[in-house]
Design an enzyme around this catalytic site. Sequence first.
Site, PDB file in Angstrom:
ATOM      1  CE  LYS A  39      -3.923   2.106   2.414  1.00  0.00           C
ATOM      2  NZ  LYS A  39      -3.600   3.469   2.057  1.00  0.00           N
ATOM      3  NE  ARG A  68      -8.027   4.088  -6.570  1.00  0.00           N
ATOM      4  CZ  ARG A  68      -8.920   3.371  -5.898  1.00  0.00           C
ATOM      5  NH1 ARG A  68      -9.135   3.606  -4.628  1.00  0.00           N
ATOM      6  NH2 ARG A  68      -9.607   2.420  -6.498  1.00  0.00           N
ATOM      7  CG  PHE A  90      -3.630  -0.183  -7.625  1.00  0.00           C
ATOM      8  CD1 PHE A  90      -5.011  -0.199  -7.665  1.00  0.00           C
ATOM      9  CD2 PHE A  90      -2.985   0.950  -7.139  1.00  0.00           C
ATOM     10  CE1 PHE A  90      -5.737   0.896  -7.234  1.00  0.00           C
ATOM     11  CE2 PHE A  90      -3.710   2.042  -6.706  1.00  0.00           C
ATOM     12  CZ  PHE A  90      -5.096   2.022  -6.758  1.00  0.00           C
TER      13      PHE A  90
HETATM   14  P1  AMP Z   1      -7.210   4.641   2.366  1.00  0.00           P
HETATM   15  O1  AMP Z   1      -6.982   5.916   1.627  1.00  0.00           O
HETATM   16  O2  AMP Z   1      -6.454   4.531   3.649  1.00  0.00           O
HETATM   17  O3  AMP Z   1      -8.679   4.302   2.483  1.00  0.00           O
HETATM   18  O4  AMP Z   1      -6.593   3.451   1.482  1.00  0.00           O
HETATM   19  C1  AMP Z   1      -7.037   3.187   0.179  1.00  0.00           C
HETATM   20  C2  AMP Z   1      -6.142   3.915  -0.802  1.00  0.00           C
HETATM   21  O5  AMP Z   1      -4.833   3.367  -0.839  1.00  0.00           O
HETATM   22  C3  AMP Z   1      -6.594   3.798  -2.239  1.00  0.00           C
HETATM   23  O6  AMP Z   1      -7.639   4.690  -2.526  1.00  0.00           O
HETATM   24  C4  AMP Z   1      -5.322   4.124  -3.006  1.00  0.00           C
HETATM   25  O7  AMP Z   1      -5.238   5.526  -3.175  1.00  0.00           O
HETATM   26  C5  AMP Z   1      -4.208   3.722  -2.056  1.00  0.00           C
HETATM   27  N1  AMP Z   1      -3.383   2.589  -2.515  1.00  0.00           N
HETATM   28  C6  AMP Z   1      -2.039   2.518  -2.344  1.00  0.00           C
HETATM   29  N2  AMP Z   1      -1.553   1.378  -2.824  1.00  0.00           N
HETATM   30  C7  AMP Z   1      -2.599   0.686  -3.342  1.00  0.00           C
HETATM   31  C8  AMP Z   1      -2.719  -0.594  -3.985  1.00  0.00           C
HETATM   32  N3  AMP Z   1      -1.682  -1.382  -4.197  1.00  0.00           N
HETATM   33  N4  AMP Z   1      -3.969  -0.982  -4.360  1.00  0.00           N
HETATM   34  C9  AMP Z   1      -5.047  -0.190  -4.138  1.00  0.00           C
HETATM   35  N5  AMP Z   1      -4.978   1.016  -3.545  1.00  0.00           N
HETATM   36  C10 AMP Z   1      -3.773   1.454  -3.138  1.00  0.00           C
END
Ligand code: AMP
Length: 561
Positions: free
Chosen positions: A249, A254, A340
Amino acid sequence: MEYSKLVEIYEALSGTSKLLEKRAIIAGFLKGLNSEEVESAVLLLEGRLFPEWDRRKIGIGTQTVIKSISTSSGKSEDLIKADWAKIGDLGLVAERNISSKTQSTLFSGKLTIDQVFTNLRKLSEIEGGGSTGKKIGLIAELLSASSGVGAKYIVRTCLEDLRTGAGFGVLRDSIASAFDVEVANVQTAYDLTTDISSVAKIAKTKSNEGLLALELSVGNPVKVMLFKKSESIEEGFDVVGKPAAIDYKYDGFRLQIHRSGKEIKLFTRNLEDVTSQFPDIVKMIEKDVNSKEFIIDCEVIGYDKKTGKWKPFQDISQRIKRKYEIEEMIKEVPVMIIVFDIINLDGENLISMPFGERRDKLSKVIREDPLAVSLAKEIVTDSVEKGKEFYAKALSDGAEGVMMKKLDSVYKPGSRVGYGIKIKPVMETLDLVVVGSEWGTGKRSKWLSSFILACRDGNDFKEIGKMGTGFKEKDEEGVSFGKMTELLKPLVVSESGREVRVKPGVIIEVKYEEIQKSTNYDSGFALRFPRFVRLRDDKGLKDVDDLKRVSKLAKSQRSRG
Ligand code: AMP
């Protein structure tokens, strides 16, 4: 249709807190519109002039509105400002001051919904010398041509703050009920188009079949799929099944990338078009993605130009808003993308294809290119042991955590479905003291509704962030804004505008996503997304967490390589 009819609907919506009633009010109104009127009426009901993904913005600030109210009412700006300070809502200020109808030169007869809509839209096009004056003129004309209540809603629409309490869910359900279509079909159509106003028109003119026939279209952003949270790899497998894909992650933002022939468009998670801010990403895409038509989902991360190591999101966030000197910015704050997912390739819609297969397609179409385009680091495994090892490696490599993804899942736009989960290390909470606050606006104007937090530094307190989330509207549901106001009011030492300073006395436990270094607060740190956990009236000022602990927690969050 006359604008006053819509104003009646706004008033009726404001008059009830019951969602079912709101739905019936909107549905009844929508039924009475013809197909040409539906789109603009739905946008105005949402309090917006353009669909979410549209780049055009109304862009009117409070000062312009104050001048417009002053022009239209013939009262001085100072008077209008004084009223604003008292009431806290420029909509109400307009209603009070524009109650008697003054002569309008632009609009004769009754003001129509279409006139309000097209003229407010014009505001976004006025540019160049004297544009502020022109905008004020246009708004003032509309205000003069409307009733006092009408003026209230024109002002609130200008400021994108309608306050009728009819959110997306109510609107969606009203459309379904007005045009006798399935709620689920309205939702699906919206997730693909992100424009509820055009969905409403299709519901009216083409019913369920029309909604189901809608396709994802390259160039129009799609709501991104969201992820749930899990606490551990074991729990992650329970949600997404075995075997699962596990990705690093990355800590960036995004980005949804669309390409159709020569045209490449970049959208943020909120569907904002940021293409012009990132010509560097456009170039990477042209070079490293081997197709002329696609939609890919990725994360943008910054890196240190000397070492190539990843930088935290806070270091690149400035690039999203920056509209000038882009070339310098690219050199100063270089970014790369980590892809991804893919939901359209060569014009083929992949939304219903299992994730494992989408990911294969993605790997084939991407040319990995260091410091430009890479695939998210990923393993596929059914072993908790391997998953844990990968998670530990992700953290030590400077990633935020891992994502676990269900291999046979479709791409579900806009939903926080369990097709993917995220795992991040749990942050310890902090006990902090409130040292300042701000009176709310609108419905919350009676309450202090955002709170400045501080940690201890010896006998002193140093600010570390501002928080307004985690409180309830009503006492029965938990700690309410009312309760916070009651606790803080006796501690107020000074007031300036809506801001107040308070004597340190109210201690609260706070959770947060991250502790960042920051020059915004005198502690040198800022909490990212602070959230209220509970009141700590069992603690005294000496128990407030000190700067040393904050600094230690900040360091231990993760090693970013
Ligand atoms: P959060 O913002 O904490 O809800 O985590 C989800 C976000 O992590 C997604 O919206 C992406 O922007 C980010 N992200 C980073 N790495 C990845 C990955 N390998 N797959 C999907 N999302 C990712």
